[in-house]
Scaffold this active site. Sequence first.
Site, short mmCIF file in Angstrom:
data_model
loop_
_atom_site.label_atom_id
_atom_site.label_comp_id
_atom_site.label_asym_id
_atom_site.label_seq_id
_atom_site.Cartn_x
_atom_site.Cartn_y
_atom_site.Cartn_z
N LYS B 76 0.87 -1.19 0.00
CA LYS B 76 0.00 0.00 0.00
C LYS B 76 0.90 1.23 0.00
O LYS B 76 1.93 1.25 0.69
CB LYS B 76 -0.90 -0.02 1.25
CG LYS B 76 -1.88 1.15 1.31
CD LYS B 76 -2.84 1.01 2.51
CE LYS B 76 -3.82 2.18 2.57
NZ LYS B 76 -4.76 2.05 3.71
N SER B 151 -9.82 2.52 2.97
CA SER B 151 -8.89 3.23 2.11
C SER B 151 -7.95 2.32 1.33
O SER B 151 -7.34 2.75 0.36
CB SER B 151 -8.05 4.18 2.97
OG SER B 151 -7.21 3.44 3.84
N SER B 175 -10.23 0.23 7.18
CA SER B 175 -9.59 0.31 5.86
C SER B 175 -8.94 -0.96 5.35
O SER B 175 -8.52 -1.03 4.20
CB SER B 175 -8.55 1.44 5.86
OG SER B 175 -9.19 2.68 5.77
#
Lengths: 477, 484, 95
Positions: B76, B151, B175
């Site tokens: 990420k 997210s 998330s």
Amino acid sequence: MEWETVIGLEVHAQLATQSKIFSGAATAYGASPNTQACAVDLGLPGVLPVLNAEAVRMAVKFGLAIGATIAPRSVFARKNYFYPDLPKGYQISQYELPVVAKGSIEIELEDGRVKTIGITRAHLEEDAGKSLHEDFHGKSGIDLNRAGTPLLEIVSEPDMRSAKEAVAYMKKIHSLVRYLEICDGNMQEGSFRCDANVSVRPKGREKFGTRAELKNINSFRFVEKAINFEVERQIELLESGGSVVQETRLYDADKGETRPMRSKEEANDYRYFPDPDLLPLEIEGAFIAQVKTTLPELPDQKKQRFVTDYALTPYEAGVLTASRELAGFYEAVVEAAQGEAKLAANWVTGDLLGALNKAGLDILASPVSPQALGGLLLRIKDNTISGKIAKQVFDAMWHGEGDADTVIQAKGLRQVTDSGAIEKVVDEVIARSPQQLEQYRAGKEALFGYFVGQVMKASEGKANPAQVNALLKEKLK
Amino acid sequence: MHTKTIAELSHALHKREISSVELTRTFIERIKRHNGALNAYVTVTEEQALAQARAADARLKKGEGGPLTGIPLAQKDIFCTQGVKTTCGSKMLDNFIAPYDATTVERFNHAGAVMLGKTNMDEFAMGSSNETSFYGPVKNPWDLSAVPGGSSGGSAAAVAARLAPAATSTDTGGSIRQPAALCGITGIKPTYGRVSRYGMIAFASSLDQGGPMARTAEDCALLLQAMAGFDARDSTSADRPVPSYSAALNDSIKGLKIGLPKEYFGAGLDKKMAQLIEAAIKEYEKLGATVQEISLPNTHLAVPVYYVIAPAECSSNLSRFDGVRFGYRCKAPKDLEDLYKRSRGEGFGAEVKRRIMVGTYVLSAGYYDAYYLKAQKLRRLISDDFKQAFSEVDVIMGPTAPTAAFNLGEKTDDPVTMYLSDIYTIAVNLAGLPAMSIPAGFIGQRPAGLQIIGNYFDEARLLNVAHQYQKVTDWHSRVPVGFE
Amino acid sequence: MSLQPSDVEKIAHLARLAVSEQDTPAYVRNLSNIIDLVGQMNAVDTTHVTPMAHPLDMAARLRPDAVTEINQRERFQAIAPEVDAGVYLVPKVIE
């Protein structure tokens, strides 16, 4: 109207750790810009703080030395504001729960009275970097080497009533942190600095006046000057019908005045909250007890001991214990002089400190070592030289001409104690001063000094003064 | 090759049936083919990946390496990667080449894993749909008109579309779990403090926690094993031993006590979602678990509390983005204030600015007690609800999200509606507990996720409970159409 | 509770965010909605509740006082917007 000044000081002492309070970067002074600013100090994205154990230990040491409470649990908070020397946009400090609370120290006033000054709190925080304003073509340069250096902020109660008291307090704290070896006290390098909260009120009134915070005071002399300027400014303002505005003012040492700080003009809203990157600091009793065993003899204790053990006056003891180094020097002189404590005190506080002051030297840089000074005092004690000649010897020693014995030998300064030789000189002097002799004998006893002076002059100062006195008394009868 | 799990790939790598270079090429090719449609990756590190793969092959050849050696995965873009752009989904960091590695990245490097690239995300992890990214929204591989969740939307979409066998992700209010649910994959948010936060760009420090996303619980166990553990650079890192997560996977769950919070099955829960969750619970009963209703009475406060605490921490955490030392700087600032205001005003997107402003407001003079302190007190009550529940049950189950993936653009106009889609995940972060989301069926073509919440540091049990379900179901091995 | 445009301006200034006049109404509306949402907290009496600042009930861990970092100025300043002679440059700071 008669006005009373009210002063509280916030002293920032840089703790003498090797590494920063929340990172492993070095704290050494004077490095090339930003070479000691690591990822954590720069506030790079993703970095996290980890607390330095030594900074905590030093704070506890200070707390114990001022008889304060060491908080079993204290909390680091973020103080949020934007400034280029503050990389993260917040300063990690302690707000609601500081590590040290409620202590006090004693200061000596000019009239000799002792006054207790309360210390509200002392807390750990990180220092900011520096903004450099010159040489960058109209821009400011930011050096973050200092960012993250551990600070102990020591906040006093508003207990001081004059600039002189403020100076005495600051000097006392300065001495204390150096005794404790938690701060090098170097004011030029900014290791020890202070802000002063100053207000005035009509004498007798309980309520405090509106205060101004004076920033950027980095010498004892400036503290006094800045406060005196500010007090006068406030009184003038009030007496002309105005009112004092609560604000932050910068002391301008060049102009000798204080002025409002433009960067602090707007009311700040620091939005303190507990730093979620750091857990509460918990200090156990066993740790405090351990730190207690490392406390050195503190200035007040040392002063008392000097009065008792060396039979010094409180004033002398106070001067000699003002710094740990000076006290150590003095004790080394006493030892070398085989216990001549009073004589050593006279010489250290007199000739030595005078010479050091004149040369702008620190006690540790003294060209005359404690052993050498002790050696000189021994020669006074055993009558090899008189106190007056000793000053001449000291001067030669100061200029590197060797130890006392070498100088005395080389310059032939050995005192004359041969009573026959002295008697000869005395007789000569009397013989060539018939007029003075007549007057003296007629009752003008003040002329005795004249004869002493003449004899000493004739002997080039080497005649033993006690013997000269005794002989003259006898012969002038 | 791309449909195999890490456990299977690792076996094949160690037996030298495939090489890491081949495997890496396969995924790089797939990324090149599909990323245009999905926008899951913002950076692909092809050269570096192949170099890492070659190094892994050399280790494997010598019979060395562990279960992750040679395994490609995606990071990420919130984790700092030395020498590689680390954007956090923001214009603010569009030019930011991280000068150091996050602990998580360092650990995967050490384990011999291969980084394929950096995945898209909501800007600074603030969002539930991946629509706040400076690099544009990520599409849900199951339905390109749907959001992937946020997210960690890029990581979830990449794993679901088989553009990586696994990916890292972070979870501040859901998330990891919510995008895992919306993309039909498996994700675990560990106990706060289990995985180091060093080098993970902070959103809300007391809530953020990194964790893995993969297709199966078995794979998550392998990944978490590498990520978890004490880190001296993170003061909030837990200094306690990490158990073997793989060892417990096959333990029987007979007698497992499952709590179903009645508050997670009330109004607002999609009817079809409720049916799928009930079906999954039935499956657990068949495996010998017992089920009881429990109550988490302060559940309705989780969203309000979160939207005080998270913005407050974010407003301070994001102050360092000021255009002075790194990141975006506005053009020709006329003075210092202009430099700050325009760099931040232009560098941050609307949602980030909203949250910074909310956080600034709730911490400001006169409001601290009413908002921030109040939220901290309610956080205690929410946390106590879980303590009470775990005195009665072993795990808590319920839906991960109230609905399946919603349409792109559906909630972008109204932040509050968007916030409410995290209603079941947020309380877990406030309490700091570990939780997972695993695939539990479909609503139409869009996946549904079952959330499993565990007690502190009980990740091994969570993974065991998830694995047992995955042994008797196949939701997790379905592949979205077009990505087979 | 509804925020006013002046509140938004004040907050934006504290947070050093440029917000255009044109964008202000949207911020006023959205922020007001969020503040209304969090206002639901007020329904609960928390008089005797201890605030929870952190999910972990742990104390600070301390690190030994040792210099572990080396000078990486070149690397760190390679990503800086403006530097000169080792310092970061900003518009003139007025004290």
